[in-house]
Structures are given as structure tokens and as C-alpha cells.
Scaffold this active site. Sequence first.
Site, PDB file in Angstrom:
ATOM      1  N   GLU A 458       0.801  -1.219   0.000  1.00 40.56           N
ATOM      2  CA  GLU A 458       0.000   0.000   0.000  1.00 40.56           C
ATOM      3  C   GLU A 458       0.836   1.272   0.000  1.00 40.56           C
ATOM      4  O   GLU A 458       0.493   2.249  -0.675  1.00 40.56           O
ATOM      5  CB  GLU A 458      -0.946   0.011   1.209  1.00 40.56           C
ATOM      6  CG  GLU A 458      -2.122  -0.941   1.112  1.00 40.56           C
ATOM      7  CD  GLU A 458      -1.787  -2.364   1.530  1.00 40.56           C
ATOM      8  OE1 GLU A 458      -2.669  -3.233   1.432  1.00 40.56           O
ATOM      9  OE2 GLU A 458      -0.637  -2.589   1.980  1.00 40.56           O
ATOM     10  N   HIS A 527      -8.437  -5.478  10.611  1.00 43.64           N
ATOM     11  CA  HIS A 527      -9.184  -5.264   9.369  1.00 43.64           C
ATOM     12  C   HIS A 527     -10.488  -4.504   9.611  1.00 43.64           C
ATOM     13  O   HIS A 527     -11.349  -4.475   8.737  1.00 43.64           O
ATOM     14  CB  HIS A 527      -9.539  -6.607   8.711  1.00 43.64           C
ATOM     15  CG  HIS A 527      -8.392  -7.307   8.060  1.00 43.64           C
ATOM     16  ND1 HIS A 527      -7.344  -7.815   8.775  1.00 43.64           N
ATOM     17  CD2 HIS A 527      -8.139  -7.591   6.751  1.00 43.64           C
ATOM     18  CE1 HIS A 527      -6.488  -8.393   7.950  1.00 43.64           C
ATOM     19  NE2 HIS A 527      -6.946  -8.261   6.709  1.00 43.64           N
TER      20      HIS A 527
END
Length: 723
Positions: A458, A527
Site C-alpha cells: 500500500e 481489518h
Amino acid sequence: MVSQLSISPKAPWFRIEVNEADWRDEGARDLVNWYGQMLLVRRFEEKLLDLEKAGLIHGPAHASIGQEACGVGAMSVLGTDDKINGTHRAHHQVLTKLLNAALPADFDIGRDAFAEGMNDAIYRLMAEIMGLMPGYCGGRGGSMHMRHAAAGIVGTSAIIGGNPPHAVGYALADRMLGRDAISVTFFGDGATLSGTTYESMNIAAAQNLPVVFFIENNLYGVSTHISEVTREIRLASRGAMLGIASIECDGMDVVAVRKAMMEARRMIRETGGPVVVEALCYRHLHQSGGRAGSDFGYRSREEEAEWKKRDPIHLAHARLTSLGFASKEEFARIDSLVTERVAAAAARLTEPVAGGNTLQIPARLYPDPATVDEGIVGTLAELRDARFLDHDRMREGAVETLKYVTAASETIAAAMDRDPTIVVMGEDAHQMRGGVSGFTKGALERWPQRILPMPIAENGFTGVALGAALNGLRPIVEIMFGDFCFTAADQIVNGVGKVRHMFGGGFPVPLVLRVRISPHTGYGSQHSGDPSALFGMFPGWRIVMPTTAFDYIGLMNSALRCDDPVVVFEHVAFYQREFEVPAGDREFCIPFGSARVVREGGACTVLATSVMVQHALEAAEECGIDAEVIDLRNLDHHGMDWETIGRSIKKTNRVLIAEQTARRLSMGATWCAEIQERFFDYLDHEILRVSGGLAAPTVSAPLNRAALGAREGIRDTMMKMCS
């Protein structure tokens, strides 16, 4: 018997050596010019160190003395349309690129005076390093953050490993927009060991991009020798292991650097790229300032003396003398010329202190302190001609019912049809008939070549998107889960969040970050987060959080027309829900800075985000309280609709802030402070907040629910406030 077979890298990996014949082949005028450029860089940095010692530079001065051949040799192969960036030690690269952009045809430094543009480059770069208004970034960048896009300098970065992904983005934009240019990112041995650099190299190789990763291996970080932090000190190996052609050269020899860069350019022309160039060099001084490294005890005077025997300027002087290309008198003239040009620039930026022998900076050259917050974001002028629509006018035409995910997919596809510069980047974005969320389905059916698969990296691909946005593309970047924003935090914060302000503003950064948040799904603590508060800390971002398909269409279209970076938070709970939208219309916009009054009332004001909007409506009905519920929609500093909020507070005199996320990750505390500053006289009750708890959500269903703000919390708080 077991046998062992040697395995070689797939990509070529070699060293370039040059001799006097290679120097002769370059020709006298070019060699003398390169010598003069190296000497100019040396005199420029020596003057900077004098200014720093005199207290006239506020901040560091990372001199590249000893590394001039790397900058001059590399720039000799680049045109103005080719892009570069560097890291905190970039004066030699930047000054040479600026000079070359202003260089008259057939310029001969041994004969000609400097052109006006060349003098201006020296003056403005020195002003920038001194933090002064005539600088290229208005003094905001200083020594470590330099940008002049007209010369192909798209922006340096002081973060180790922060700049390589940006150059990959420049190259991506050039390739997709059909430009014949290459990009070069300069960094040192320290950044070569950074994860973001590895991620960038891998993305560039996977996408076959025209970018050169130029490693200036000067052997030391601040004071740590390369051999102390990695076993394989041949740093070009990092390219070879990723399938990238890799070249090693003598970074103290300007012709060797030029030949390596010429070979890199040839390889890119024939194979598409990328290429790694490792130039072995040595900085003569300490990390910053004018003292030697030996003064601090981390290297010996003997080591420094050995490397100084191969000083790039002395080496070039000896070669030119041996070849008969320059006389003693010509060398003296060049030194006199470049020294005088540097002194003239410094004289324009300083003045004598009255009644003393010291120098000071004239007050007129400092930036106005009143402009400190200018240029963080743009004016949104690019949205003035947009077709705006909001809920109050939706039923003026035909409507249809549409799932949130379908509306998102069709909106992105329609935007890509309208704007060929839009590309989508993300993990699995090109698979599963629309990525993991289905949002790229429409685009995949029509423009699969503009859906770019990214590795699980990312920070790397967010940085690539920033570089692409700075060079003509309008990337949409997908972050699969909100928590993953923290793995990309360097690029989100130090890159995208600061880039416009620190470089002086006035240029677009059209990047959209799509962030999926799913705190209720049981995916566990890593998450399930909502990182909107991270973005809220850095006002270079605009933040939107659509709660209906209608809002998604309008806010996404505004984001894709906006020249500021925009993060769009998408709550997974909405994906399969159906909403009314204008029939067949996927191109209207909703103006930024406009909250929506979802339910009018007089008892209290509920400022809600995301799923808490619906929870607030249900809570008000359940307890029979006449609450006014406002969907904030825009959560950033610039987009909060204080007019709508204030009108409601003046009516109800009570405020409840409702967020689902964990207490310490919520933005409500910031809004509380702002409300008290703006509307304290209208409050009849302390501001109350409903949010999640301290802990992150977990896999356990009851603990997951307990960790989040919910309807019951809004109901109970509303009753307490209005009892």
C-alpha cells in the site's frame, strides 16, 4: 548424489568501466561544460555552508560535495521533459537540471557568459534553500523539498525511500499518456534498504515502466557504514533480484556516470524499463553541515583522504589536462566565472548589518507569515461548472432503485468514459469481475488496460499514485481495508497530505483514495478500523463519507473533478442496500462542504457519519425525541458545513455527535472544540458523543458489537440530553 547448479539473475547485471579514450570521444566542449557544472555545484554548496555557519539558513544544508559527478553525469543524458526527483541530498541534481533547462544552444562555459535563465536558477535555488520568497517554492521547501516542474523537477522528498514511488508514478503517467520521456529517482544506500524503495522497484518492473532507480552509494547513512546494516553491499543486486537490468559505475567519474545513464536509456528504449544504476561515490563531509565525518569518529581521516584523491572535480581536471582540452588559464577563468555567479546570487539575498561586518537577510525577502496556511488545498474553481444535484431536487425527474455497489461501479465507469486520464490502481482490482468489492466491474468491461493490478504494497502504490497525479493522470486508488491506510501512512501523510503546501501550491494533485471500512464483519482488530481521523489530522486531504448511492454518485463525481486529493470512505454495510437515484444519471455532482439535514427537529442536533445516520434516525423514532439529524458527508477541515450545523444548533441548543469508530480514532473531539469556539453562546447542554470504545473490534461477535457505536448508544444519550 545431489548436485548444485548456479542460478543467475534473469536480468543483466554488470559494471561499466571507462578510460581516457571514452573521455576523448565525448568532445572537448561537452567535457569542459560538465567540468564547469561540477565546479559550479561545488562553489554553490561551499557558499551555502558559509551562509549556514553565519546563521542565514534556517534548517539543514545537506551538501553533496564529492558527489557532483553523479548529478552532472546523469543530467547530461536527460532532457527538460524527462522528470527527476531526489531525496534530502539533491542540490547537485537539482541545480544541474535547472541550469540545463536554461542552457543556450552551443553554450561553452570556457568562453560564454551565463545566460539570464542560468543566473536566475542559481539565485532562486539559493533563495529556496535559505527559505526565502524568491525561491522556487516560496521558501517553504528549503534544502530538502525542491520542485520546479517546468524544468522536470517534480519534487524531492526528505523521507528516506519516500521519493522512488513518485518517480514510478511519473513514468506511469508518461507511458499511459503517450509521452516519450523517462523518469529518474535519485536516492542513497540508506533508501535502497527501505521497504518503499523495494515496493517501487517491483511495481515499476511489473508495469514495465521507463524509470531509472539511481543509487548514489556513498557508503554511509548518517554515520553507519553500509556493511553494518546489510550483508550484500552491492546495491545494484536489489534491481537484479527483481528482474531489473542493473548497472554499476564509478560515481566519481562524470563520463562513467554518463555512459551508465546512456546505457540505461538505451535499455528503456528497447525493453520499456526500468533500470537500476548504482554509482559508487563518497560524500566528503558529514551528513549535514561543513564538518568532516572523521570529526565525529565514525570514519577515519585516512579513509577520507583516499577518497579525496578521486575527487570528481580533480579527476576531471586531470583528464582534461591530459587530453589537452583545457589550459591552466581556462580552468582559472571557469573557476572565476562560477565563483562570481554564486557570489552574485548570495549578494542579492543578503545585506550588511548596519554598523557591523556581518550579513543579514533583507526583511523584504521573507515570506509573509500571514500566508502560512495558504496553498494547503485549492479553491475548487475546477468544480464551478459542474452540474450539481442534491436530494431536495432528485425527484424533479424519473428515479430508479439501485444498489450502492452498482451505483459505484457505474459512476466510476462513466467518469472513465468522460476523462481518459482516470486510472484505477489496487490489489485484485482487475480480477473477480470488479475487484473484491465489485466497484471496478463497469470499468473492467470497457477499459481493462486502465485497471492496474498492484502488489500488496500500500505505501508503494499510494506513492506511485501521487507521482502519477503530479504528472497528468487522475488515479483512483483502492485500499482494501481501512487499517491498511496505516501501512501507507508515510505516503498518505508525508507525501499526499503535505505535497502541495510544502512546494508552494498552485498545482493540481488530483488523486482519489477509496477506502473500504467494515468494522461490523468480524474480520478482527487489523481489518476493522475507520482511519478517517488520520486523514483529518492533515488538511491537505478532503474527506467524504457517502451514506447512500445518491451521495456516492454525487460525491465521487466531485472527487474525480477535484484537483485536491480526496479520500472516499465506503462502509461495506451499504454495498448491497438499495437506494433511489436519478434514472440513468451517473454524472451529477454534490458540492463539497454541504451537509444534509436528513431529519428536521427541534429537541437536539445529531451530527452523524456513515451508518450512524440511520442509527440516529431509528433512535429518534424509538424514543420519540424530536431530533434533527444531520449527515455530515464532508469530514475534513475545509468541508465541514458550519453554516448548516450552526443553523441547527441555534434552533436546538443541544448537540450529540455520533460515530461508529473507536473513541480514540474518532473525529468528534475535534468537532466539539470547533463547536464550542463557534457556537458556545447557543449551547444549553454540554456536547455529548457516542462512539465505539477504546478497544479495536475483535472476531468475537459480542465483543465486536460492544466495540462499536450503535443505535442504543445514540438513543440513551439522546434521552439523557433531552430529559
